[in-house]
Design an enzyme around this catalytic site. Structure first.
Site, PDB file in Angstrom:
ATOM      1  N   LYS A 125       0.862  -1.195   0.000  1.00  0.00           N
ATOM      2  CA  LYS A 125       0.000   0.000   0.000  1.00  0.00           C
ATOM      3  C   LYS A 125       0.884   1.225   0.000  1.00  0.00           C
ATOM      4  CE  LYS A 125      -4.385   1.095   0.121  1.00  0.00           C
ATOM      5  NZ  LYS A 125      -5.573   0.324  -0.314  1.00  0.00           N
ATOM      6  N   ASP A 165      -7.032   4.433  -4.584  1.00  0.00           N
ATOM      7  CA  ASP A 165      -7.695   4.312  -3.282  1.00  0.00           C
ATOM      8  C   ASP A 165      -8.295   5.710  -3.050  1.00  0.00           C
ATOM      9  OD1 ASP A 165      -7.773   2.267  -0.817  1.00  0.00           O
ATOM     10  OD2 ASP A 165      -7.562   4.248   0.026  1.00  0.00           O
TER      11      ASP A 165
HETATM   12  P1  NDP Z   1     -12.888   8.082  -3.094  1.00  0.00           P
HETATM   13  O1  NDP Z   1     -11.800   9.059  -2.901  1.00  0.00           O
HETATM   14  O2  NDP Z   1     -13.447   7.871  -4.445  1.00  0.00           O
HETATM   15  O3  NDP Z   1     -14.111   8.420  -2.124  1.00  0.00           O
HETATM   16  C1  NDP Z   1     -13.951   8.501  -0.757  1.00  0.00           C
HETATM   17  C2  NDP Z   1     -15.272   8.905  -0.132  1.00  0.00           C
HETATM   18  O4  NDP Z   1     -15.179   8.773   1.280  1.00  0.00           O
HETATM   19  C3  NDP Z   1     -15.626  10.349  -0.412  1.00  0.00           C
HETATM   20  O5  NDP Z   1     -17.014  10.515  -0.412  1.00  0.00           O
HETATM   21  C4  NDP Z   1     -14.982  11.048   0.789  1.00  0.00           C
HETATM   22  O6  NDP Z   1     -15.549  12.300   1.103  1.00  0.00           O
HETATM   23  C5  NDP Z   1     -15.259  10.059   1.885  1.00  0.00           C
HETATM   24  N1  NDP Z   1     -14.235  10.194   2.914  1.00  0.00           N
HETATM   25  C6  NDP Z   1     -12.911   9.992   2.788  1.00  0.00           C
HETATM   26  N2  NDP Z   1     -12.281  10.248   3.934  1.00  0.00           N
HETATM   27  C7  NDP Z   1     -13.215  10.624   4.790  1.00  0.00           C
HETATM   28  C8  NDP Z   1     -13.187  11.022   6.138  1.00  0.00           C
HETATM   29  N3  NDP Z   1     -12.043  11.086   6.833  1.00  0.00           N
HETATM   30  N4  NDP Z   1     -14.361  11.329   6.728  1.00  0.00           N
HETATM   31  C9  NDP Z   1     -15.507  11.275   6.044  1.00  0.00           C
HETATM   32  N5  NDP Z   1     -15.603  10.908   4.734  1.00  0.00           N
HETATM   33  C10 NDP Z   1     -14.461  10.591   4.135  1.00  0.00           C
HETATM   34  O7  NDP Z   1     -12.329   6.705  -2.485  1.00  0.00           O
HETATM   35  P2  NDP Z   1     -12.840   5.217  -2.734  1.00  0.00           P
HETATM   36  O8  NDP Z   1     -14.312   5.199  -2.956  1.00  0.00           O
HETATM   37  O9  NDP Z   1     -11.944   4.606  -3.720  1.00  0.00           O
HETATM   38  O10 NDP Z   1     -12.502   4.557  -1.324  1.00  0.00           O
HETATM   39  C11 NDP Z   1     -13.449   4.480  -0.268  1.00  0.00           C
HETATM   40  C12 NDP Z   1     -13.023   3.379   0.707  1.00  0.00           C
HETATM   41  O11 NDP Z   1     -13.004   2.132   0.024  1.00  0.00           O
HETATM   42  C13 NDP Z   1     -11.632   3.543   1.328  1.00  0.00           C
HETATM   43  O12 NDP Z   1     -11.652   3.030   2.641  1.00  0.00           O
HETATM   44  C14 NDP Z   1     -10.767   2.645   0.454  1.00  0.00           C
HETATM   45  O13 NDP Z   1      -9.614   2.209   1.140  1.00  0.00           O
HETATM   46  C15 NDP Z   1     -11.733   1.505   0.199  1.00  0.00           C
HETATM   47  N6  NDP Z   1     -11.446   0.679  -0.972  1.00  0.00           N
HETATM   48  C16 NDP Z   1     -11.315   1.219  -2.210  1.00  0.00           C
HETATM   49  C17 NDP Z   1     -11.093   0.411  -3.300  1.00  0.00           C
HETATM   50  C18 NDP Z   1     -11.019   0.933  -4.689  1.00  0.00           C
HETATM   51  O14 NDP Z   1     -10.912   0.129  -5.612  1.00  0.00           O
HETATM   52  N7  NDP Z   1     -11.092   2.229  -4.923  1.00  0.00           N
HETATM   53  C19 NDP Z   1     -10.909  -1.047  -3.143  1.00  0.00           C
HETATM   54  C20 NDP Z   1     -11.138  -1.525  -1.802  1.00  0.00           C
HETATM   55  C21 NDP Z   1     -11.379  -0.665  -0.771  1.00  0.00           C
HETATM   56  P3  NDP Z   1     -14.750  13.645   0.715  1.00  0.00           P
HETATM   57  O15 NDP Z   1     -14.854  13.747  -0.771  1.00  0.00           O
HETATM   58  O16 NDP Z   1     -15.439  14.718   1.444  1.00  0.00           O
HETATM   59  O17 NDP Z   1     -13.335  13.438   1.177  1.00  0.00           O
HETATM   60  O1  2IT Z   2      -8.001  -1.361  -0.787  1.00  0.00           O
HETATM   61  C1  2IT Z   2      -7.926  -1.872  -1.925  1.00  0.00           C
HETATM   62  O2  2IT Z   2      -8.049  -3.081  -2.103  1.00  0.00           O
HETATM   63  C2  2IT Z   2      -7.705  -0.978  -3.069  1.00  0.00           C
HETATM   64  N1  2IT Z   2      -7.631   0.230  -2.885  1.00  0.00           N
HETATM   65  C3  2IT Z   2      -7.543  -1.546  -4.443  1.00  0.00           C
HETATM   66  C4  2IT Z   2      -6.132  -2.016  -4.656  1.00  0.00           C
HETATM   67  C5  2IT Z   2      -5.802  -2.451  -6.061  1.00  0.00           C
HETATM   68  O3  2IT Z   2      -4.624  -2.759  -6.264  1.00  0.00           O
HETATM   69  O4  2IT Z   2      -6.666  -2.500  -6.950  1.00  0.00           O
END
Ligand code: NDP
Ligand code: 2IT
Length: 444
Positions: A125, A165
């Site tokens: 990561k 992420d």
């Molecule tokens: P994005 O940046 O696309 O979206 C994040 C969302 O969460 C936004 O709405 C953001 O709001 C909100 N957010 C982030 N930090 C905070 C905080 N401290 N307090 C409140 N709201 C918050 O990220 P993703 O959708 O990609 O990721 C979301 C989650 O999913 C994370 O935990 C990530 O690790 C996990 N994840 C993502 C994967 C992926 O493929 N993208 C895969 C597996 C897990 P704001 O815009 O106001 O910051």
């Molecule tokens: O938390 C996660 O699994 C991710 N942000 C996706 C990682 C990836 O390599 O696609």
């Protein structure tokens, strides 16, 4: 003191001031006690000490210049945690809250998640405390180019393959990839989540959200239940939240609330996802805008109170520790039946314990959100083969992977006498494969 407790105590002592890393390690290690009891040879091989110590940690300076000519310095990270079953694989997070503890907790989780996918990917990561919010495209590009100017020497298609992420989506991956190609002079699958015009995979964008719902749907199906008519809460409004919402809606569920870090929207009729996509994906705006555009919906500043809203299914899809004990109690009081984690470690240790005692079907992050990284591995396979699969082909594989993970964690939980405890099941099933590979490869 048992071996597990000894390793956990040492880990806390050796890594002071890293609360998120301690939290993830505590959750994982305590569930591995029964595995250790079956395998006394693991202690002789110091397996847990090696499993919890990253193979490599890189921290670096990232200087960049903003549109006004001011120089900024951020900190970059890449934690290459475990390569026992494949090249390091895991996302990059750009958010002001990023520090070494956050990246190490995410890296540790990623090892077991990637193992659960059944695909040959190790755990890593990275990220930075850079905040892309409110920055111009040129500023984001300047940052990404500087970040990659150091990162490029540590990654590679067969070594370490980053992806997105929080705060890292298609735009950031594009700038990062462009700079990597410029320095190395080669087109490889060194990053996933790439645009479709330069080597990306169909369905990668949707994969984490879709995968989360495929697994939840399977957990419902085996209980004679479905999403049809269910009321659903989704926190966040980013990549994972949006595509989880899309899939819930196609399966007949009603998503009534979403949020961003400023506040929460509630729409009793069901969220109009086209409006959310327009605001978040097209305009990079704030979720508050939704209430101004959709009559009958309401906006409440502050996002934590989303968990006060009655629902059947809760899908935390924003960030770590967004559901604490108080929120968990409220969800249970209001009748929640399923909690599936789209975000990484969104529930505190206390909240997990409360869900467990209440008999809620709880699908932990490392299993429930594995669809994103699994599809990243499918992107790597397509890159190596220099070909593309259709959206339908990728989607079928994704669904198959998520259904398989569900049955594997269910089986592992039963095998160790913890029927229905998917935290145990996911940690044990994920760990068994990594432990086997580490034992086979000797003391490295
Ligand atoms: P994005 O940046 O696309 O979206 C994040 C969302 O969460 C936004 O709405 C953001 O709001 C909100 N957010 C982030 N930090 C905070 C905080 N401290 N307090 C409140 N709201 C918050 O990220 P993703 O959708 O990609 O990721 C979301 C989650 O999913 C994370 O935990 C990530 O690790 C996990 N994840 C993502 C994967 C992926 O493929 N993208 C895969 C597996 C897990 P704001 O815009 O106001 O910051
Ligand atoms: O938390 C996660 O699994 C991710 N942000 C996706 C990682 C990836 O390599 O696609």
């Amino acid at each position: 003191m048992t071996y597990v407790e000894k390793v956990l105590a040492q880990l806390k002592e050796r890594n002071p001031g890293e609360p998120e890393f301690h939290q993830a390690a505590t959750e994982i290690l305590l569930t591995l006690k029964p595995v250790i009891e079956r395998h006394p040879e693991y202690e002789r091989a110091a397996l847990l000490e090696r499993f919890t110590e990253p193979e490599r940690v890189v921290m670096f300076r990232v200087p960049w210049v903003d549109d006004k000519g001011k120089v900024h310095v951020n900190r970059g990270y890449r934690v290459q945690f475990n390569s026992a079953i494949g090249p390091y694989k895991g996302g990059l997070r750009f958010h002001p809250s990023v520090n070494l503890s956050v990246i190490k907790f995410l890296g540790l989780e990623q090892i077991l998640k990637n193992s659960l996918t059944g695909l040959p990917i190790g755990g890593g990561k990275g990220g930075s405390d850079f905040d892309p919010k409110g920055k111009s495209d040129r500023e984001v590009m300047a940052f990404c180019q500087s970040f990659m100017t150091e990162l490029y020497r540590h990654i590679g298609a067969d070594t370490d393959v980053p992806a997105g992420d929080i705060g890292v989506g298609a735009r950031e991956i594009g700038y990062l990839y462009g700079q990597y190609k410029r320095i190395r002079d080669e087109h490889t699958g060194v990053l996933t989540g790439r645009g479709l015009s330069y080597g990306g995979s169909l369905i990668r964008k949707e994969a984490t959200g879709y995968g989360l719902i495929y697994m939840t749907e399977e957990a419902m199906r085996v209980r004679g239940d479905s999403f049809e008519g269910k009321t659903v809460l989704i926190s966040g409004s980013g990549n994972v939240a949006i595509y989880a919402c899309e899939k819930v809606q196609t399966l007949g569920g009603k998503v009534v609330a979403m949020y961003d870090s400023d506040g929460c929207i509630y729409d009793e009729k069901g969220i109009d996802l086209a409006v959310v996509k327009q605001i978040k994906e097209e305009e990079r705006g704030r979720i508050k805008e939704y209430a101004a555009r959709v009559p009958g919906s309401v906006y409440k500043p502050g996002c934590k109170n989303i968990w006060d809203i009655p629902c059947d299914v809760a899908l935390p899809c924003a960030t770590q520790n967004e559901i604490d004990a108080e929120s968990a109690e409220k969800l249970i009081k209001n009748g929640v039946k399923y909690v599936a984690e789209g975000a990484n470690m969104p529930s505190t240790l206390e909240a997990i314990e409360i869900f467990r005692r209440a008999g809620v079907v709880f699908l932990p992050a490392k299993a429930a959100n594995a669809g994103g990284v699994a599809t990243s591995a499918l992107e790597m396979a397509q890159s190596s083969g220099r070909m593309f699969w259709t959206a339908e082909q990728v989607d079928v594989k994704l669904k198959e992977i998520m259904v398989n993970i569900y049955h594997n964690i269910d089986r592992a939980a039963k095998d160790y006498g913890f029927d229905g405890d998917y935290v145990m099941g996911a940690n044990i099933a994920g760990f068994e494969k990594v432990a086997d590979a580490m034992m086979a490869q000797g003391i490295v």
